[in-house]
Design a protein around this motif. Structure first.
Motif, mmCIF file in Angstrom:
data_model
loop_
_atom_site.group_PDB
_atom_site.id
_atom_site.type_symbol
_atom_site.label_atom_id
_atom_site.label_comp_id
_atom_site.label_asym_id
_atom_site.label_seq_id
_atom_site.Cartn_x
_atom_site.Cartn_y
_atom_site.Cartn_z
ATOM 1 N N VAL A 3 0.861 -1.180 0.000
ATOM 2 C CA VAL A 3 0.000 0.000 0.000
ATOM 3 C C VAL A 3 0.893 1.223 0.000
ATOM 4 C CG1 VAL A 3 -1.711 1.299 1.313
ATOM 5 C CG2 VAL A 3 -1.829 -1.194 1.226
ATOM 6 N N VAL A 4 0.608 2.168 -0.900
ATOM 7 C CA VAL A 4 1.333 3.435 -0.954
ATOM 8 C C VAL A 4 0.302 4.548 -0.918
ATOM 9 C CG1 VAL A 4 2.872 4.901 -2.293
ATOM 10 C CG2 VAL A 4 3.248 2.434 -2.253
ATOM 11 N N LEU A 5 0.446 5.434 0.054
ATOM 12 C CA LEU A 5 -0.456 6.583 0.205
ATOM 13 C C LEU A 5 0.290 7.817 -0.262
ATOM 14 C CD1 LEU A 5 -1.715 5.656 3.778
ATOM 15 C CD2 LEU A 5 -2.820 5.151 1.603
ATOM 16 N N THR A 6 -0.289 8.558 -1.192
ATOM 17 C CA THR A 6 0.446 9.650 -1.830
ATOM 18 C C THR A 6 0.177 11.029 -1.245
ATOM 19 O OG1 THR A 6 -1.257 9.869 -3.517
ATOM 20 C CG2 THR A 6 0.587 8.388 -4.009
ATOM 21 N N MET A 7 -0.698 11.120 -0.248
ATOM 22 C CA MET A 7 -0.982 12.444 0.315
ATOM 23 C C MET A 7 0.217 12.938 1.125
ATOM 24 S SD MET A 7 -1.784 10.033 2.548
ATOM 25 C CE MET A 7 -3.446 9.488 2.714
ATOM 26 N N PRO A 8 0.363 14.258 1.247
ATOM 27 C CA PRO A 8 1.429 14.802 2.081
ATOM 28 C C PRO A 8 1.217 14.398 3.541
ATOM 29 C CG PRO A 8 0.466 16.519 0.700
ATOM 30 C CD PRO A 8 -0.415 15.315 0.582
ATOM 31 N N ALA A 9 2.310 14.127 4.233
ATOM 32 C CA ALA A 9 2.236 13.756 5.649
ATOM 33 C C ALA A 9 3.400 14.404 6.390
ATOM 34 C CB ALA A 9 2.291 12.250 5.802
ATOM 35 N N LEU A 10 3.150 14.799 7.621
ATOM 36 C CA LEU A 10 4.159 15.459 8.450
ATOM 37 C C LEU A 10 4.382 14.647 9.710
ATOM 38 C CD1 LEU A 10 5.911 17.970 9.223
ATOM 39 C CD2 LEU A 10 3.832 18.928 10.222
ATOM 40 N N GLY A 11 5.632 14.410 10.039
ATOM 41 C CA GLY A 11 5.994 13.753 11.291
ATOM 42 C C GLY A 11 6.954 14.644 12.059
ATOM 43 N N ILE A 12 6.589 14.986 13.287
ATOM 44 C CA ILE A 12 7.447 15.789 14.154
ATOM 45 C C ILE A 12 7.809 14.907 15.346
ATOM 46 C CG2 ILE A 12 7.638 17.869 15.561
ATOM 47 C CD1 ILE A 12 5.491 19.129 13.741
ATOM 48 N N PHE A 13 9.096 14.683 15.537
ATOM 49 C CA PHE A 13 9.578 13.745 16.546
ATOM 50 C C PHE A 13 10.526 14.430 17.519
ATOM 51 C CE2 PHE A 13 8.298 11.287 12.923
ATOM 52 C CZ PHE A 13 7.691 10.166 13.466
ATOM 53 N N ALA A 14 10.604 13.847 18.705
ATOM 54 C CA ALA A 14 11.549 14.320 19.710
ATOM 55 C C ALA A 14 12.976 14.049 19.235
ATOM 56 C CB ALA A 14 11.289 13.630 21.037
ATOM 57 N N ASP A 15 13.896 14.762 19.827
ATOM 58 C CA ASP A 15 15.320 14.617 19.530
ATOM 59 C C ASP A 15 15.755 13.163 19.698
ATOM 60 O OD1 ASP A 15 17.906 15.416 18.951
ATOM 61 O OD2 ASP A 15 18.309 16.171 20.957
ATOM 62 N N LYS A 16 16.393 12.621 18.689
ATOM 63 C CA LYS A 16 16.907 11.243 18.715
ATOM 64 C C LYS A 16 15.824 10.222 19.060
ATOM 65 C CE LYS A 16 21.484 12.881 19.945
ATOM 66 N NZ LYS A 16 21.478 14.124 20.655
ATOM 67 N N SER A 17 14.664 10.411 18.478
ATOM 68 C CA SER A 17 13.522 9.538 18.748
ATOM 69 C C SER A 17 13.768 8.128 18.220
ATOM 70 C CB SER A 17 12.268 10.105 18.097
ATOM 71 O OG SER A 17 11.189 9.216 18.233
ATOM 72 N N ALA A 18 13.453 7.148 19.029
ATOM 73 C CA ALA A 18 13.533 5.757 18.587
ATOM 74 C C ALA A 18 12.330 5.396 17.718
ATOM 75 C CB ALA A 18 13.597 4.830 19.797
ATOM 76 N N LEU A 19 11.288 6.220 17.763
ATOM 77 C CA LEU A 19 10.075 5.946 16.984
ATOM 78 C C LEU A 19 10.181 6.410 15.542
ATOM 79 C CD1 LEU A 19 7.365 6.964 19.596
ATOM 80 C CD2 LEU A 19 8.164 4.674 19.029
#
Length: 71
Positions: A3-19
């Protein structure tokens, strides 16, 4: 089937996030924008609200206009 989703997506993560794994995420969301916010821990939006808001605003401002057919 992949499955490939083509909509724009934003991920904001903590510093050095393991996630955060931008390479794996981009396999499903090729238009994924990944950011790590330096000097943050678990609650990025509370620890650095101005930086978090700036990233969200820049992302939203860069989105293509909604088409008339989606009204």
């Amino acid at each position: 089937e992949n499955v490939v989703l083509t909509m724009p997506a934003l991920g904001i993560f903590a510093d050095k996030s393991a996630l955060g794994n931008p390479d794996a995420t981009r396999k499903v969301l090729p238009n994924f924008e990944y950011h790590e916010v330096p000097g943050t821990g678990h609650f990025v939006m509370m620890e650095k609200p101005a930086e978090c808001n700036r990233l969200v605003e820049r992302f939203v401002d860069g989105l293509p206009p909604a088409s008339a057919s989606r009204r």
